[in-house]
Design a protein around this motif. Structure first.
Motif, short mmCIF file in Angstrom:
data_model
loop_
_atom_site.label_atom_id
_atom_site.label_comp_id
_atom_site.label_asym_id
_atom_site.label_seq_id
_atom_site.Cartn_x
_atom_site.Cartn_y
_atom_site.Cartn_z
N THR A 172 -39.67 42.81 46.62
CA THR A 172 -39.82 41.35 46.14
C THR A 172 -38.70 40.68 46.87
O THR A 172 -38.63 39.85 47.55
N LYS A 173 -37.37 41.24 46.81
CA LYS A 173 -36.06 40.48 47.30
C LYS A 173 -36.08 40.34 48.68
O LYS A 173 -35.66 39.43 49.46
N CYS A 174 -36.76 41.72 49.42
CA CYS A 174 -36.77 41.88 50.97
C CYS A 174 -37.80 40.77 51.36
O CYS A 174 -37.59 40.09 52.23
N GLN A 175 -38.70 40.48 50.64
CA GLN A 175 -39.99 39.51 51.01
C GLN A 175 -39.57 38.30 51.10
O GLN A 175 -39.65 37.43 51.96
N GLN B 184 -36.88 45.99 42.32
CA GLN B 184 -36.75 44.72 42.66
C GLN B 184 -36.59 44.63 44.43
O GLN B 184 -36.80 43.39 44.78
N LEU B 185 -36.51 45.69 44.81
CA LEU B 185 -36.16 45.88 46.50
C LEU B 185 -37.43 45.17 47.23
O LEU B 185 -36.98 44.25 47.97
N ALA C 139 -40.57 49.16 51.17
CA ALA C 139 -41.14 50.26 50.00
C ALA C 139 -40.63 51.69 50.28
O ALA C 139 -40.41 52.60 49.49
N ALA C 140 -40.37 51.63 51.58
CA ALA C 140 -40.15 53.12 52.24
C ALA C 140 -38.64 53.28 52.44
O ALA C 140 -38.13 54.39 52.82
N VAL D 178 -35.14 46.51 57.59
CA VAL D 178 -36.43 46.10 57.03
C VAL D 178 -37.18 44.74 57.55
O VAL D 178 -36.55 43.76 57.51
N ASN D 179 -38.44 45.07 58.19
CA ASN D 179 -39.13 44.04 58.84
C ASN D 179 -40.41 43.36 57.97
O ASN D 179 -41.03 42.62 58.17
N SER D 180 -40.66 44.37 56.91
CA SER D 180 -42.03 43.88 56.14
C SER D 180 -41.98 44.56 54.82
O SER D 180 -41.02 45.33 54.36
N THR D 181 -42.63 44.27 53.75
CA THR D 181 -42.60 44.79 52.59
C THR D 181 -42.85 46.12 52.75
O THR D 181 -42.43 47.23 51.75
N ARG D 182 -43.78 46.75 53.53
CA ARG D 182 -44.02 48.14 53.68
C ARG D 182 -42.71 48.92 54.01
O ARG D 182 -42.66 50.07 53.36
N GLU D 183 -42.18 48.42 54.86
CA GLU D 183 -40.82 49.11 55.20
C GLU D 183 -39.93 49.04 54.09
O GLU D 183 -39.07 49.86 53.75
#
Length: 329
Positions: A173-176, A170-171, A138-139, A131-136
């Protein structure tokens, strides 16, 4: 026969003195580690000189200085290929050195790339996405629960009590937070809830052998879902270690998986392989460290060597002999 060994390292205190934070220097070595390593090498009859970090090595080599062997424990400061910097400089100047070449050091620091190579060769590893972004984030299509970590850190850096994600809400937010803190991608994996072991390996080719299969057992004071940075740092209270007997089928499976990964990823002289079981008890590859920690008291490879009857000095001797034989044969 003793040889002239140059010691390459990143010393924690050097960087703290320059204003780096404690988190920044988590992977670097202490003065205690260097002293222990020097004592072991000296007792084996070698002459040891401290060289320092990759920049200092490059300056010395440019001046024409050489060693019979560089003993490399330098992690590098910045960049996805930072663990490859000292091996690359050595390769450029035809300077013999311990451990893996720059390609392996760069490949294995990126956990997703290492998992891709291992998976493509048919070895089990948990399903994952990068994951490189919040969009990714979420997907992400993997089912819960998931485990998050920075894609290119060592020493369990970024692996905390917040790494386990049980709810999809939570995914993102935690990735971000990981992206913002570490300025790199996030490895999102299916969580493996089973036993965790770390496997030490020494040697090359057909002579590569397993030092031990050491199970990490979490106490009631531990963050029990993973071998987190906190568990490692406070291991006396939070974890205990058990060497699994070679006669146990589980040990044989762990040894074979670890050796397969060691060879596939091109490790040399020594490495440590982390494995974990899924819910059905099948072992999976987590990651591999081609520059294993070598503190004579605290590091996993030293601990498992001691449990297996291999002294710290014997461990260091086998690493040096393994590297030296590569260059003189």
């Amino acid at each position: 026969m003793g040889i002239f060994i140059g010691l390459c390292y990143d010393l924690k205190q050097d960087y703290l003195n320059k204003g780096f934070s404690a988190d920044d220097v988590m992977e670097f070595d202490s003065e205690e580690t260097l002293i222990g390593l020097e004592k072991a090498l000296n007792s084996l009859g070698h002459q040891v000189e401290r060289v320092g970090n990759g920049r200092e090595l490059a300056l010395r080599l440019t001046k024409g200085d050489r060693w019979d062997l560089i003993f490399n424990i330098a992690e590098g400061v910045k960049g996805r290929s930072r663990e490859a910097q000292v091996p690359a400089v050595c390769e450029l100047f035809a300077q013999p050195h311990t451990f893996a070449d720059p390609l392996t050091c760069a490949l294995t620091l990126d956990k997703a790339l290492a998992k891709s190579v291992v998976r493509d060769r048919g070895l089990p590893t948990a399903p994952f996405e990068v994951v490189n972004s919040t969009r990714e984030a979420a997907a992400v299509s993997l089912p819960m629960p998931l485990f998050l970590k920075p894609v290119a850190e060592g020493s369990s850096k970024g692996v905390t009590g917040r790494s386990l994600v049980k709810e999809r809400t939570q995914l993102v937010t935690k990735c971000q937070k990981i992206i913002e803190k570490f300025h790199q991608s996030v490895l999102v994996e299916t969580f493996l809830p089973g036993r965790e072991v770390t496997v030490g390996i020494i040697g090359n080719g057909n002579a590569a052998r397993v030092v031990g299969v050491m199970e990490v057992i979490f106490t009631d004071k531990a963050e029990t879902f993973a071998y987190t940075a906190l568990n490692k740092d406070e291991y006396l209270e939070r974890v205990s270690y058990r060497l699994i007997a070679d006669s146990e089928p589980f040990a044989a499976q762990a040894q074979q998986l670890a050796l397969d990964a060691y060879h596939i990823l091109g490790c040399r002289d020594a490495a440590r392989v982390d494995l974990r079981c899924d819910a059905s008890g099948e072992l999976h590859f987590l990651e591999i460290n081609p520059l294993p920690g070598l503190n004579h008291v605290l590091s996993d490879l030293s601990i498992m060597g001691g449990l297996a009857g291999l002294s710290y000095t014997q461990l260091i001797n086998e690493i040096v002999e393994s590297a030296w034989q590569r260059y003189i044969s």
